[in-house]
Design a protein around this motif. Structure first.
Motif, PDB file in Angstrom:
ATOM      1  N   ILE A 132     -34.005 -14.081  19.583  1.00  0.00           N
ATOM      2  CA  ILE A 132     -33.582 -13.433  20.824  1.00  0.00           C
ATOM      3  C   ILE A 132     -34.682 -12.491  21.281  1.00  0.00           C
ATOM      4  N   ILE A 133     -35.135 -12.685  22.510  1.00  0.00           N
ATOM      5  CA  ILE A 133     -36.085 -11.777  23.142  1.00  0.00           C
ATOM      6  C   ILE A 133     -35.327 -11.033  24.237  1.00  0.00           C
ATOM      7  N   GLY A 134     -35.160  -9.724  24.050  1.00  0.00           N
ATOM      8  CA  GLY A 134     -34.446  -8.909  25.020  1.00  0.00           C
ATOM      9  C   GLY A 134     -35.364  -7.916  25.696  1.00  0.00           C
ATOM     10  N   MET A 135     -34.772  -7.039  26.500  1.00  0.00           N
ATOM     11  CA  MET A 135     -35.573  -6.103  27.291  1.00  0.00           C
ATOM     12  C   MET A 135     -36.393  -5.157  26.422  1.00  0.00           C
ATOM     13  N   GLU A 136     -35.885  -4.839  25.217  1.00  0.00           N
ATOM     14  CA  GLU A 136     -36.640  -3.917  24.375  1.00  0.00           C
ATOM     15  C   GLU A 136     -37.856  -4.578  23.720  1.00  0.00           C
ATOM     16  N   ASP A 137     -37.995  -5.891  23.906  1.00  0.00           N
ATOM     17  CA  ASP A 137     -39.086  -6.641  23.267  1.00  0.00           C
ATOM     18  C   ASP A 137     -40.243  -6.941  24.205  1.00  0.00           C
ATOM     19  N   ILE A 138     -40.122  -6.554  25.472  1.00  0.00           N
ATOM     20  CA  ILE A 138     -41.140  -6.920  26.459  1.00  0.00           C
ATOM     21  C   ILE A 138     -41.529  -5.720  27.313  1.00  0.00           C
ATOM     22  N   GLU A 139     -42.659  -5.867  27.994  1.00  0.00           N
ATOM     23  CA  GLU A 139     -43.116  -4.844  28.924  1.00  0.00           C
ATOM     24  C   GLU A 139     -42.891  -5.273  30.368  1.00  0.00           C
ATOM     25  N   LYS A 140     -42.840  -6.585  30.593  1.00  0.00           N
ATOM     26  CA  LYS A 140     -42.668  -7.114  31.951  1.00  0.00           C
ATOM     27  C   LYS A 140     -41.447  -8.029  31.977  1.00  0.00           C
ATOM     28  N   ALA A 141     -40.532  -7.751  32.900  1.00  0.00           N
ATOM     29  CA  ALA A 141     -39.294  -8.517  32.991  1.00  0.00           C
ATOM     30  C   ALA A 141     -39.495  -9.809  33.785  1.00  0.00           C
ATOM     31  N   LYS A 142     -38.562 -10.735  33.630  1.00  0.00           N
ATOM     32  CA  LYS A 142     -38.552 -11.948  34.439  1.00  0.00           C
ATOM     33  C   LYS A 142     -38.528 -11.577  35.924  1.00  0.00           C
ATOM     34  N   PRO A 143     -39.224 -12.339  36.774  1.00  0.00           N
ATOM     35  CA  PRO A 143     -39.777 -13.675  36.535  1.00  0.00           C
ATOM     36  C   PRO A 143     -41.128 -13.714  35.845  1.00  0.00           C
ATOM     37  N   ASP A 144     -41.670 -12.564  35.426  1.00  0.00           N
ATOM     38  CA  ASP A 144     -42.868 -12.611  34.593  1.00  0.00           C
ATOM     39  C   ASP A 144     -42.532 -13.413  33.332  1.00  0.00           C
ATOM     40  N   PRO A 145     -43.412 -14.300  32.893  1.00  0.00           N
ATOM     41  CA  PRO A 145     -43.094 -15.180  31.766  1.00  0.00           C
ATOM     42  C   PRO A 145     -43.313 -14.573  30.396  1.00  0.00           C
ATOM     43  N   GLN A 146     -43.620 -13.279  30.319  1.00  0.00           N
ATOM     44  CA  GLN A 146     -43.984 -12.671  29.043  1.00  0.00           C
ATOM     45  C   GLN A 146     -42.964 -12.947  27.945  1.00  0.00           C
ATOM     46  N   GLY A 147     -41.693 -12.702  28.219  1.00  0.00           N
ATOM     47  CA  GLY A 147     -40.664 -12.899  27.201  1.00  0.00           C
ATOM     48  C   GLY A 147     -40.519 -14.347  26.785  1.00  0.00           C
ATOM     49  N   LEU A 148     -40.547 -15.231  27.761  1.00  0.00           N
ATOM     50  CA  LEU A 148     -40.425 -16.662  27.475  1.00  0.00           C
ATOM     51  C   LEU A 148     -41.606 -17.154  26.647  1.00  0.00           C
ATOM     52  N   LEU A 149     -42.801 -16.723  27.006  1.00  0.00           N
ATOM     53  CA  LEU A 149     -43.990 -17.138  26.257  1.00  0.00           C
ATOM     54  C   LEU A 149     -43.989 -16.548  24.849  1.00  0.00           C
ATOM     55  N   LYS A 150     -43.449 -15.364  24.704  1.00  0.00           N
ATOM     56  CA  LYS A 150     -43.351 -14.738  23.378  1.00  0.00           C
ATOM     57  C   LYS A 150     -42.433 -15.563  22.480  1.00  0.00           C
ATOM     58  N   CYS A 151     -41.355 -16.055  23.050  1.00  0.00           N
ATOM     59  CA  CYS A 151     -40.421 -16.889  22.301  1.00  0.00           C
ATOM     60  C   CYS A 151     -41.082 -18.208  21.899  1.00  0.00           C
ATOM     61  N   ILE A 152     -41.786 -18.816  22.829  1.00  0.00           N
ATOM     62  CA  ILE A 152     -42.473 -20.085  22.553  1.00  0.00           C
ATOM     63  C   ILE A 152     -43.523 -19.908  21.461  1.00  0.00           C
ATOM     64  N   GLU A 153     -44.251 -18.806  21.536  1.00  0.00           N
ATOM     65  CA  GLU A 153     -45.269 -18.530  20.520  1.00  0.00           C
ATOM     66  C   GLU A 153     -44.629 -18.375  19.141  1.00  0.00           C
ATOM     67  N   ALA A 154     -43.506 -17.695  19.080  1.00  0.00           N
ATOM     68  CA  ALA A 154     -42.826 -17.503  17.801  1.00  0.00           C
ATOM     69  C   ALA A 154     -42.343 -18.833  17.216  1.00  0.00           C
ATOM     70  N   PHE A 155     -41.948 -19.759  18.076  1.00  0.00           N
ATOM     71  CA  PHE A 155     -41.495 -21.076  17.623  1.00  0.00           C
ATOM     72  C   PHE A 155     -42.656 -21.989  17.239  1.00  0.00           C
ATOM     73  N   GLU A 156     -43.884 -21.591  17.605  1.00  0.00           N
ATOM     74  CA  GLU A 156     -45.102 -22.353  17.277  1.00  0.00           C
ATOM     75  C   GLU A 156     -45.020 -23.785  17.809  1.00  0.00           C
ATOM     76  N   ILE A 157     -44.664 -23.888  19.077  1.00  0.00           N
ATOM     77  CA  ILE A 157     -44.610 -25.188  19.746  1.00  0.00           C
ATOM     78  C   ILE A 157     -45.347 -25.085  21.071  1.00  0.00           C
ATOM     79  N   SER A 158     -45.579 -26.232  21.697  1.00  0.00           N
ATOM     80  CA  SER A 158     -46.265 -26.237  22.983  1.00  0.00           C
ATOM     81  C   SER A 158     -45.259 -26.099  24.118  1.00  0.00           C
ATOM     82  N   ARG A 159     -45.754 -25.732  25.276  1.00  0.00           N
ATOM     83  CA  ARG A 159     -44.871 -25.478  26.414  1.00  0.00           C
ATOM     84  C   ARG A 159     -44.122 -26.726  26.869  1.00  0.00           C
ATOM     85  N   ASN A 160     -44.748 -27.896  26.710  1.00  0.00           N
ATOM     86  CA  ASN A 160     -44.074 -29.113  27.165  1.00  0.00           C
ATOM     87  C   ASN A 160     -42.991 -29.584  26.206  1.00  0.00           C
ATOM     88  N   GLU A 161     -42.780 -28.825  25.126  1.00  0.00           N
ATOM     89  CA  GLU A 161     -41.709 -29.135  24.177  1.00  0.00           C
ATOM     90  C   GLU A 161     -40.514 -28.200  24.341  1.00  0.00           C
TER      91      GLU A 161
END
Length: 217
Positions: A132-161
């Motif tokens: 779970i990536i919530g507001m306390e985990d990011i500096e920029k809120a949606k629609p900035d992709p920071q939180g989403l990209l942080k989640c993807i990085e943690a899962f160690e997968i590519s964006r098209n997956e």
């Protein structure tokens, strides 16, 4: 396409938290002496950051009281939000089904992470989510992709997956900005016609239906 992860918005995507949100906004606006808008106006702010919503509802951009109002809202939300948050039918079973198929489950939300965790544990008695990536985990809120990209990085997968699922145009824009596929659900205030203006791999009445339509369930 075989997705290795499904990442979800929370409010009005997985759960109806509108009752608690209405209570907290009305309490906060009243506490600071502002006129309380109608329920639909408040409802339509769900998905925005809290301070942006407070600016809009108070009618004052960059309201100098926004931080005090935010603190008051959070204090009231600690009392009201979890007990007034109900998961949509089939959501918990769908999350468990994804995990049983080896698909990672994430949440990227403008809500506090601790409140999402509490909502799962109190209302569902379980936490069928890998991250779970919530507001306390990011500096920029949606629609900035920071939180989403942080989640993807943690899962160690590519964006098209990755599939990101949400109920709001803010979610659709977040997916676009992250360059990941987006699935829309109509459990919020955004209409199908509004979603059709953005790239979507699917649009459905609710989350379980969306996942079935794209052969994930």
């Amino acid at each position: 396409m075989k997705y290795k992860a499904c990442i979800f918005d929370f409010d009005l995507t997985l759960a109806d938290s509108s009752k608690g949100i209405l209570i907290c906004f009305k309490h906060t606006l009243n506490r600071f002496g502002y006129k309380i808008p109608d329920d639909k106006t408040i409802y339509n702010t769900i998905g925005m950051t809290l301070v942006d919503a407070l600016d809009l509802l108070s009618g004052i951009p960059n309201n100098p009281q926004r931080e005090q109002m935010r603190v008051e809202y959070v204090k009231k939300a600690d009392e009201e939000m979890v007990k007034n948050t109900l998961f949509y039918e089939g959501v918990i079973a769908s999350l468990e089904k994804l995990q049983s198929q080896g698909i990672k489950v994430g949440i990227c939300s403008s809500k506090f992470r601790y409140r999402i965790v509490d909502s799962f544990l109190v209302q569902a008695g379980k936490l069928p989510v890998d991250l779970i990536i919530g507001m306390e985990d990011i500096e920029k809120a949606k629609p900035d992709p920071q939180g989403l990209l942080k989640c993807i990085e943690a899962f160690e997968i590519s964006r098209n997956e990755v599939l990101y699922v949400g109920d709001n145009i803010i979610d659709a824009k977040c997916a676009e900005n992250a360059n990941v596929n987006f699935g829309a659900v109509l459990t919020g205030s955004t209409t199908k016609d509004e979603f059709l203006k953005h790239p979507c791999v699917g649009i459905a009445e609710n989350m379980p239906e969306l996942l079935k339509n794209i052969n994930l369930l």
